[in-house]
Scaffold this active site. Structure first.
Site, short mmCIF file in Angstrom:
data_model
loop_
_atom_site.label_atom_id
_atom_site.label_comp_id
_atom_site.label_asym_id
_atom_site.label_seq_id
_atom_site.Cartn_x
_atom_site.Cartn_y
_atom_site.Cartn_z
N LYS A 119 -8.37 0.63 1.41
CA LYS A 119 -8.36 2.04 1.85
C LYS A 119 -9.57 2.82 1.33
O LYS A 119 -10.11 3.66 2.03
CB LYS A 119 -7.06 2.70 1.44
CG LYS A 119 -6.75 2.68 -0.06
CD LYS A 119 -5.35 3.21 -0.31
CE LYS A 119 -4.85 3.04 -1.72
NZ LYS A 119 -5.71 3.51 -2.79
N ASP A 164 -6.40 0.13 10.42
CA ASP A 164 -5.01 -0.08 10.03
C ASP A 164 -4.68 0.79 8.81
O ASP A 164 -5.57 1.21 8.08
CB ASP A 164 -4.77 -1.56 9.70
CG ASP A 164 -3.28 -1.88 9.52
OD1 ASP A 164 -2.95 -2.83 8.79
OD2 ASP A 164 -2.44 -1.18 10.12
N GLU A 204 4.03 -2.88 8.63
CA GLU A 204 4.45 -4.23 9.04
C GLU A 204 5.80 -4.62 8.41
O GLU A 204 6.02 -4.44 7.23
CB GLU A 204 3.39 -5.28 8.67
CG GLU A 204 2.85 -5.21 7.27
CD GLU A 204 1.58 -4.38 7.17
OE1 GLU A 204 1.37 -3.49 8.02
OE2 GLU A 204 0.81 -4.59 6.24
C1 LIG Z 1 0.12 -4.06 -0.43
C2 LIG Z 1 0.89 -3.03 0.35
C3 LIG Z 1 2.12 -2.54 -0.11
C4 LIG Z 1 2.69 -1.64 0.79
C5 LIG Z 1 4.00 -0.96 0.70
O1 LIG Z 1 4.04 0.24 0.95
N1 LIG Z 1 5.13 -1.65 0.38
C6 LIG Z 1 6.44 -1.01 0.31
C7 LIG Z 1 7.43 -1.76 1.20
N2 LIG Z 1 7.49 -3.20 0.81
C8 LIG Z 1 8.49 -3.90 1.65
C9 LIG Z 1 6.15 -3.80 0.99
C10 LIG Z 1 5.14 -3.11 0.10
S1 LIG Z 1 1.67 -1.38 2.12
C11 LIG Z 1 0.49 -2.50 1.58
C12 LIG Z 1 -0.68 -2.83 2.39
C13 LIG Z 1 -0.50 -3.00 3.78
C14 LIG Z 1 -1.57 -3.35 4.58
O2 LIG Z 1 -1.43 -3.53 5.94
C15 LIG Z 1 -2.85 -3.54 4.02
N3 LIG Z 1 -3.90 -3.90 4.84
C16 LIG Z 1 -5.09 -4.11 4.28
N4 LIG Z 1 -5.34 -3.97 2.94
C17 LIG Z 1 -4.37 -3.60 2.08
O3 LIG Z 1 -4.63 -3.47 0.87
C18 LIG Z 1 -3.02 -3.37 2.62
C19 LIG Z 1 -1.94 -3.01 1.82
MG LIG Z 2 -3.37 -3.64 6.96
#
Ligand SMILES: Cc1cc(C(=O)N2CCN(C)CC2)sc1-c1cc(O)c2nc[nH]c(=O)c2c1
Ligand SMILES: [Mg+2]
Length: 214
Positions: free
Chosen positions: A144, A169, A199
């Site tokens: 980010k 994203d 996701e």
């Molecule tokens: C590592 C992480 C943890 C997240 C979260 O909110 N979490 C709560 C809910 N639980 C279930 C999962 C974990 S979201 C996220 C994330 C998501 C992406 O798509 C990313 N894309 C690129 N580079 C990133 O660093 C990246 C981090």
């Molecule tokens: Mg991502």
């Protein structure tokens, strides 16, 4: 000894996907991450939005910032025309090693150039190294805090042309407030937010699509 999450994702691909079938690779990763172990792939819901943008742009040159295990790399490359090239940058050597094997399993190695290293170091070298003029599509999915500096760097290096598309994203979760503020207020971009979910979860997230106006 303990395996890593990317190693477990690769094992799920090799167990459940058909060699040379990119869609089965995407499905195997989504199944594993939805039912067994969450991982930070763009996922199926945001992945459908990604698919529609790739199909609409029909790019000859694509830059992906952040490969991770190669899920979106495979998803994008499976939709590209035959001559098209995708360059993907990955900082973490462990992730890169897994992604190479996922990409190979999908049978897409000839369309994809995976480069290991920091995006800030590599962006200024892409023209000379790969004979690239400009990118038709950039998918930002690495870190980010790098979205804004890398976007400015791509502008400065002349890697964007009038009509180049940036698709970012995680603009909500984890969130990229400085990037959003810049891209939504700059007269050089026209932006559109595609609301979705993080996701494999119910949390809000989304993709920001921006057209570079030159
Ligand atoms: C590592 C992480 C943890 C997240 C979260 O909110 N979490 C709560 C809910 N639980 C279930 C999962 C974990 S979201 C996220 C994330 C998501 C992406 O798509 C990313 N894309 C690129 N580079 C990133 O660093 C990246 C981090
Ligand atoms: Mg991502």
């Amino acid at each position: 000894t303990q395996t890593t999450r990317p190693q477990r994702i690769l094992a799920a691909v090799q167990k459940n996907a058909t060699r040379g079938d990119p869609r089965s690779v995407v499905k195997a990763i989504d199944q594993f991450c939805r039912h067994k172990e969450w991982a930070m792939n763009v996922g199926d819901e945001k992945g459908c939005i990604l698919d529609s943008v790739v199909t609409e742009v029909n790019p000859a040159t694509v830059l992906e910032l952040g490969t991770y295990c190669g899920y979106s790399t495979v998803r994008i490359a499976s939709l590209l025309p035959s001559h098209a090239k995708l360059i993907t940058l990955e900082f973490d050597p462990g992730n890169a090693a897994i992604a190479r094997q996922v990409i190979a399993w999908a049978g897409l190695a000839d369309k994809i150039q995976l480069v290991e290293g920091a995006s800030g170091d590599w962006i200024p070298k892409l023209k000379e190294k790969f004979g690239i003029e400009t990118f038709d599509l950039v998918f930002l999915d690495h870190w980010k805090d790098r979205y804004l500096p890398d976007t400015k760097l791509m502008e400065e290096c002349g890697l964007l042309r009038k009509g180049s598309i940036l698709l970012a994203d995680n603009v909500i979760c984890p969130g990229t407030p400085d990037y959003l503020e810049y891209i939504r207020n700059s007269p050089r971009y026209k932006s559109q937010y595609f609301k979705s979910h993080l996701e494999y979860t119910k949390a809000e997230d989304g993709l920001e699509k921006s057209v570079f106006l030159g």
